[in-house]
Design a protein around this motif. Structure first.
Motif, PDB file in Angstrom:
ATOM      1  N   ASP A 182     -85.540  34.226 -71.554  1.00 56.86           N
ATOM      2  CA  ASP A 182     -86.401  34.472 -72.757  1.00 56.86           C
ATOM      3  C   ASP A 182     -86.979  33.326 -73.497  1.00 56.86           C
ATOM      4  O   ASP A 182     -88.108  33.328 -73.926  1.00 56.86           O
ATOM      5  CB  ASP A 182     -85.570  35.294 -73.828  1.00 56.86           C
ATOM      6  CG  ASP A 182     -85.071  36.758 -73.150  1.00 56.86           C
ATOM      7  OD1 ASP A 182     -85.796  37.282 -72.598  1.00 56.86           O
ATOM      8  OD2 ASP A 182     -84.114  37.250 -73.535  1.00 56.86           O
ATOM      9  N   ASP A 236     -74.896  31.963 -69.634  1.00 59.20           N
ATOM     10  CA  ASP A 236     -76.243  31.789 -70.040  1.00 59.20           C
ATOM     11  C   ASP A 236     -76.282  32.441 -71.467  1.00 59.20           C
ATOM     12  O   ASP A 236     -76.650  33.699 -71.761  1.00 59.20           O
ATOM     13  CB  ASP A 236     -77.080  32.528 -69.070  1.00 59.20           C
ATOM     14  CG  ASP A 236     -78.494  32.586 -69.717  1.00 59.20           C
ATOM     15  OD1 ASP A 236     -78.868  31.637 -70.534  1.00 59.20           O
ATOM     16  OD2 ASP A 236     -79.243  33.251 -69.230  1.00 59.20           O
ATOM     17  N   GLN A 269     -82.454  25.814 -77.641  1.00 61.58           N
ATOM     18  CA  GLN A 269     -82.902  27.021 -77.170  1.00 61.58           C
ATOM     19  C   GLN A 269     -83.376  28.244 -78.310  1.00 61.58           C
ATOM     20  O   GLN A 269     -83.156  28.039 -79.379  1.00 61.58           O
ATOM     21  CB  GLN A 269     -81.464  27.727 -76.587  1.00 61.58           C
ATOM     22  CG  GLN A 269     -81.641  28.147 -75.397  1.00 61.58           C
ATOM     23  CD  GLN A 269     -80.195  28.483 -74.908  1.00 61.58           C
ATOM     24  OE1 GLN A 269     -79.276  27.795 -74.761  1.00 61.58           O
ATOM     25  NE2 GLN A 269     -79.945  29.821 -74.380  1.00 61.58           N
ATOM     26  N   LEU A 270     -84.263  28.884 -77.781  1.00 63.18           N
ATOM     27  CA  LEU A 270     -85.011  29.817 -78.645  1.00 63.18           C
ATOM     28  C   LEU A 270     -84.458  31.150 -78.775  1.00 63.18           C
ATOM     29  O   LEU A 270     -84.324  31.644 -79.742  1.00 63.18           O
ATOM     30  CB  LEU A 270     -86.467  30.162 -78.382  1.00 63.18           C
ATOM     31  CG  LEU A 270     -87.433  29.139 -78.683  1.00 63.18           C
ATOM     32  CD1 LEU A 270     -88.767  29.075 -78.146  1.00 63.18           C
ATOM     33  CD2 LEU A 270     -87.619  29.116 -80.434  1.00 63.18           C
ATOM     34  N   ALA A 271     -83.725  31.621 -77.661  1.00 62.58           N
ATOM     35  CA  ALA A 271     -83.115  32.791 -77.544  1.00 62.58           C
ATOM     36  C   ALA A 271     -81.871  32.928 -76.874  1.00 62.58           C
ATOM     37  O   ALA A 271     -81.763  31.765 -75.897  1.00 62.58           O
ATOM     38  CB  ALA A 271     -84.083  33.750 -76.874  1.00 62.58           C
ATOM     39  N   PRO A 272     -80.945  33.783 -76.959  1.00 65.50           N
ATOM     40  CA  PRO A 272     -79.842  33.493 -76.224  1.00 65.50           C
ATOM     41  C   PRO A 272     -79.839  33.708 -74.876  1.00 65.50           C
ATOM     42  O   PRO A 272     -79.048  32.939 -74.064  1.00 65.50           O
ATOM     43  CB  PRO A 272     -79.047  35.174 -76.770  1.00 65.50           C
ATOM     44  CG  PRO A 272     -79.807  35.457 -77.804  1.00 65.50           C
ATOM     45  CD  PRO A 272     -81.254  34.877 -77.975  1.00 65.50           C
ATOM     46  N   ILE A 317     -81.665  32.240 -71.506  1.00 61.33           N
ATOM     47  CA  ILE A 317     -82.662  31.175 -71.203  1.00 61.33           C
ATOM     48  C   ILE A 317     -84.125  31.805 -70.656  1.00 61.33           C
ATOM     49  O   ILE A 317     -85.013  30.986 -70.911  1.00 61.33           O
ATOM     50  CB  ILE A 317     -81.950  30.088 -70.019  1.00 61.33           C
ATOM     51  CG1 ILE A 317     -82.451  28.933 -70.182  1.00 61.33           C
ATOM     52  CG2 ILE A 317     -82.034  30.699 -68.517  1.00 61.33           C
ATOM     53  CD1 ILE A 317     -82.163  28.354 -71.519  1.00 61.33           C
ATOM     54  N   MET A 357     -76.422  31.643 -76.062  1.00 63.35           N
ATOM     55  CA  MET A 357     -76.559  30.729 -77.106  1.00 63.35           C
ATOM     56  C   MET A 357     -75.504  30.415 -77.815  1.00 63.35           C
ATOM     57  O   MET A 357     -74.775  31.302 -78.254  1.00 63.35           O
ATOM     58  CB  MET A 357     -77.758  31.353 -77.925  1.00 63.35           C
ATOM     59  CG  MET A 357     -78.360  30.281 -78.994  1.00 63.35           C
ATOM     60  SD  MET A 357     -79.980  30.668 -79.223  1.00 63.35           S
ATOM     61  CE  MET A 357     -79.919  31.427 -80.869  1.00 63.35           C
TER      62      MET A 357
END
Lengths: 504, 453
Positions: A191, B44, A184-187, A189, B46
């Motif tokens: 984004d 959702d 994942q790039l950003a917190p 999904i 990170m």
């Protein structure tokens, strides 16, 4: 099962498809097709967009997406866009349905296997006049657009534009994006999805400009960009990239095929932190080493032998040309693109076998490629070594790492199962192909490997300069199914066939 | 807003789920990949596996707008906040298990070392328990100290004069003018009382108003007096910080506090700390003889605050069987809340972790709307919104505002005084309107509060 949510998602996916189709209308008009082609694309996209918007509004609301809905949306979504995308082939050039669907499935799954040549039988029993050249330009554009949309994934667009998916979006993302683990790039999904598409669009623009600098027209440059970055392989000419006979163009395509076969998450990180992120990534390094070794081996093998390019011209077999074609073919096959600069089917068996192996390995996770993916191959190798060690130290805990982090045995088991199912399905596909008249062992096997790995060309009768048009309807249907299985990485597709998927 | 949460335990996860629902970006750090995996599967967010006090990790994730340190370790939380504010995190919230770090020295503020807010879930939980002891019927009470108002939830007793009454025909007209019925929890569903609504048995009723008026209503509706000083309160288990704080607080309020504790050492240290007036019984709170010895029969309240939820359930049920009038329990695992609410023998329960989430949410203030509290029993939020000049709501009578039937106003704060949101009240610019609702509804109502265009 929340069917309203699924219908809602379908409407968005077909709307995306409709918007892309509308652009085909503009291209068709600009490229001087008969007006009926542009009008067809316009009307068809209007009908599709209109219908989608109606359904969208009817099924509006914030839907809760569970794991099951996520898988079903991805699978049904792909089937839907393939069906919708096949209509122009059926309508504009009177393909038979099976051919139109094969071509579209091959497009969206970025396989690049084509049925279009003079031997293609149309639905009235006639044949195409000059193959690819006799098709309207709008249709060729649409054919390349299917690559571009399917490369990064239509469901990823859906995640990027619909703001309220939340955890449902994450499930969709994991179901569509390839690789052993999705990073994942950003917190959020949504984004991450936006960033990935941003990188994809940026790279597409850069490649198009570079190709135009090499003398291609905007139309050819864009279509080849779609084929390259999405690692698809549809060209606008039957001779593939050999039609341009330019070292510069081949070099640009090699670079971007390689970029397309790398993880797009890395590309985004590279823009922030510089090129070092590439070399820190184990999967990227492995991809690079495989490519270089494969290229060198092929150069060594074909050096001094007759080389015929994809347009049928004999090439001076000096070391430069050998390297040029060896590397182009290595990158093209390993990135599962399937562009041809030379007829590699005429190369010695060692070379053909190396290419066949590269087809199975594929590119990196999080890329637009097919195949097993490097991360999985790395894990399989490391795990095998660990198991051999364990015969000496039976009580040791298996210690497999990827990018410095320990990989849980759950992930390893999933990789092993994937590896097994991948080969079983490939073999089953090849078996069915063998039952069909006209298919020999090598053609059947390589076609099966090529389609599940989304490469395109295989060996022998489906080799570099051949097409799939001569195959029986059943063969085409099986291959189209293999493409979809390969693109969605099998598990996503298989899970909906479990009886427990439909019960609660 | 970018939010970093250190610690993926009950509090961290609860906070993340609310903040995520609000649409903020959430990054969660924990050492345990197991906990992180669980979070990643349901939210959702990170997830980053690592040490929340690693300066390298925090530097990589910064800048952020907010860091919530919610691990079980106080020192880790303090250090995480300190490092984070140094790395450019705008606001930090630190979870602690007691006051001992920052209470003693009045000239030293946590903000000096980069901690903006401190939440102490166990203390807040004690606070909530103490408030619900005030009267037998009270399930939950949310206080708004600055205006002297409260929103209180009480259980409708079987003998109440309110039973079978339509809200429109409420008998005491002077009382109804001072309070507002702002919700009924009936069979697990939160419904908004209208004029036609009839009160039924087993309803949990939410009332908003000034504290005296609300208590007046509850006394009238239940026909019982509130608990008095000197009443017997029995606490099962006192080894945990909650138990200690609770005993201390209740003693201070003048109740006759009796503690049943199994561990002699912690019981002795409790006596050392609190001393006079406290009776400690050494024994197992899930043992009926011990409960009898403590005098559970006829006791106005039995509170179970043990570490083990099964023990809490058992001792409460036993106490009720033995004649305790009201039983209160804590729920350590927030997911068990549903289970507790279906048990008739436990009158009310509080989960320290949800209370912790709740108190962290209070600091999540935004310009116009802010979360004031989380309603434990109805699983919704108490919000307040400021009415802007020229907003659609300006000058509207509350009775005439029917655009959102799923919404109810609790009270209005105008110039620092609280006005119950009765039908005749006209809303003016500058009012802060407090209401109970979920996040979806709050988004729908916001436009009515903001200036047009």
């Amino acid at each position: 099962m929340n069917f309203t949510a699924i219908i809602h998602a379908m409407s968005v996916l077909s709307l995306i498809c409709g918007v892309a189709m509308a652009s085909a209308s503009g291209v068709s008009a600009a490229m001087g097709d008969p007006p009926s082609v542009a009008i067809f694309f316009l009307l068809y996209s209007l009908v599709m967009a209109g219908g989608s918007i109606l359904v969208f509004l009817r099924s509006r609301g914030e839907h809760e997406l569970g794991t099951r809905e996520g898988f079903l949306i991805v699978v049904l979504g792909w089937l839907l866009i393939i069906l919708l995308g096949a209509v122009p082939f059926r309508w504009l050039s009177s393909f038979r349905w099976i051919d139109a669907i094969f071509e579209t499935a091959s497009g969206f799954t970025t396989t690049g296997a084509s049925v279009i040549d003079q031997s293609l039988v149309l639905c009235d029993g006639s044949r195409l006049a000059q193959g690819l050249c006799s098709l309207p330009k709008g249709l060729l554009y649409w054919r390349s657009m299917t690559h571009w949309l399917g490369g990064m994934g239509v469901v990823v667009i859906y995640i990027a534009i619909i703001p309220y998916l939340g955890i449902g979006g994450k499930k969709l993302y994991q179901a569509e994006v390839s690789g052993a683990s999705s990073s994942q790039l950003a917190p959020r999904i949504t984004d991450t999805a936006k960033m990935l598409w941003g990188v994809y669009i940026l790279f597409s623009a850069v490649q198009t400009l570079l190709l135009m600098a090499g003398g291609m027209s905007l139309f050819d440059a864009w279509c080849h960009t779609c084929g390259t970055l999405a690692t698809g392989g549809f060209s606008t000419s039957p001779a593939s990239v050999s039609a341009f006979n330019s070292f510069y163009i081949e070099a640009v395509i090699i670079v971007f095929m390689f970029l397309g076969s790398s993880n797009f998450v890395l590309h985004h990180q590279m823009m922030k932190k510089g090129l070092s992120v590439y070399l820190k990534d184990e999967e990227f390094r492995s991809n690079l080493v495989f490519t270089i070794l494969g290229g060198l081996a092929l150069t060594f093998i074909i050096h001094g032998r007759a080389i015929v390019d994809a347009a049928g011209r004999a090439v001076d077999p000096n070391i430069f040309n050998a390297a040029r074609h060896a590397f182009f073919q290595t990158v093209s096959i390993k990135s599962t693109t399937g562009f041809c600069s030379s007829d590699f089917d005429m190369w010695p068996d060692t070379a053909r076998f190396i290419l066949l192996m590269l087809m199975i390995v594929g590119g990196c996770g999080g890329s637009t490629t097919g195949g097993l993916k490097h991360a999985r191959v790395i894990l399989l190798v490391k795990y095998s070594v660990v198991q051999i060690k364990r015969t000496l130290f039976p009580h040791s805990l298996s210690n497999v790492t990827l990018n410095g982090a320990r990989v849980e045995s759950e992930t390893l088991h999933k990789v092993l199962a994937f590896f097994f199912i991948y080969f079983v399905i490939m073999a089953a596909g090849a078996l069915i192909l063998c039952t069909q008249p006209g298919n020999d062992l090598l053609s059947s096997t390589s076609a099966s490997i090529s389609c599940i790995g989304s490469i395109g060309p295989g060996l022998a009768k489906v080799g570099a300069v051949c097409t799939y048009s001569w195959m029986s309807d059943l063969s085409k249907a099986v291959l189209a199914a293999l493409m979809l299985l390969g693109r969605l990485e099998i598990f996503t597709m298989m899970v909906i066939f479990l009886p427990t998927f439909w019960k609660r | 807003m970018k939010v970093i949460i250190v610690g993926a335990g009950e509090v961290g996860r609860g906070f993340a789920s609310v903040v995520c629902g609000e649409g903020h970006e959430v990054i969660m750090i924990d050492n345990s990949s197991k906990l992180l995996k669980r979070v990643a599967q349901s939210l959702d967010v990170m997830t980053v596996q690592g040490n929340g006090v690693s300066s390298e990790l925090l530097r990589r994730l910064a800048p952020a707008d907010l860091l919530v340190a919610a691990t079980g370790e106080d020192t880790t939380n303090i250090l995480a906040c300190q490092l984070a504010s140094h790395m450019g995190v705008r606001q930090t919230i630190c979870r602690l298990s007691s006051e001992e770090y920052f209470n003693q020295t009045p000239d030293f503020f946590p903000s000096l070392i980069g901690i903006n807010q401190i939440i102490i879930p166990s203390l807040e939980c004690v606070d909530k328990i103490v408030r619900c002891i005030e009267h037998r019927a009270i399930i939950e009470k949310i206080l708004f100290k600055d205006v002297g108002a409260e929103i209180t939830c009480f259980k409708m007793p079987n003998t109440s004069p309110l039973l079978g009454v339509r809200l429109r025909d409420f008998p005491d007209s002077s009382l109804i003018g001072k309070i507002r019925f702002c919700g009924i929890l009936r069979g697990g569903k939160f419904i908004i009382p209208r004029g036609e609504t009839v009160f039924a048995t087993d309803d949990d009723i939410f009332v908003a108003g000034l504290s005296e008026s609300v208590m007046e209503l509850i006394e009238w509706a239940s026909g019982e007096k509130p608990t008095r000083k000197g009443d017997r309160i029995i606490i099962g288990g006192a080894a945990s910080p909650i138990g200690r704080h609770l005993a201390k607080e209740l003693l201070g309020l003048g109740y006759d506090v009796r503690v049943i504790e199994q561990n002699i050492e912690s019981a002795e240290s409790l006596l050392d700390e609190l001393g006079k007036g406290l009776m400690v019984i050494i024994g197992d709170p899930t043992d009926k003889d011990m409960l009898e010895e403590a005098g559970v029969s006829g006791a106005p309240c039995f509170i179970s605050v043990m570490e083990d939820d099964e023990d809490n359930i058992m001792s409460c049920m036993l106490a009720k069987k033995k004649g305790a009038i009201k039983t209160v329990s804590i729920v350590n695992k927030a997911d068990y809340g549903v289970l507790f609410s279906s048990l008739d023998m436990i009158d009310c329960f509080f989960s320290p972790s949800s209370v912790g989430v709740n108190s962290a949410l209070k600091f999540l203030e935004e310009e116009k709307s802010r979360v004031l509290a989380l309603v434990n029993s109805a699983n919704s939020f108490v919000f307040d919104l400021k009415v802007e000049k020229d907003a659609e709501l300006c000058g509207t009578r509350i009775a005439d505002f029917r655009n959102l039937p799923e919404m109810v106003f609790a009270f209005v704060v105008r110039n620092g005084t609280m006005l119950p949101a009765t039908g005749d009240l006209r809303i003016e610019a500058g009012d802060r309107v407090t209401m109970i609702s979920d996040f979806d509804t709050i988004r729908k109502i916001e436009p009515y509060f903001y200036a047009k265009g």
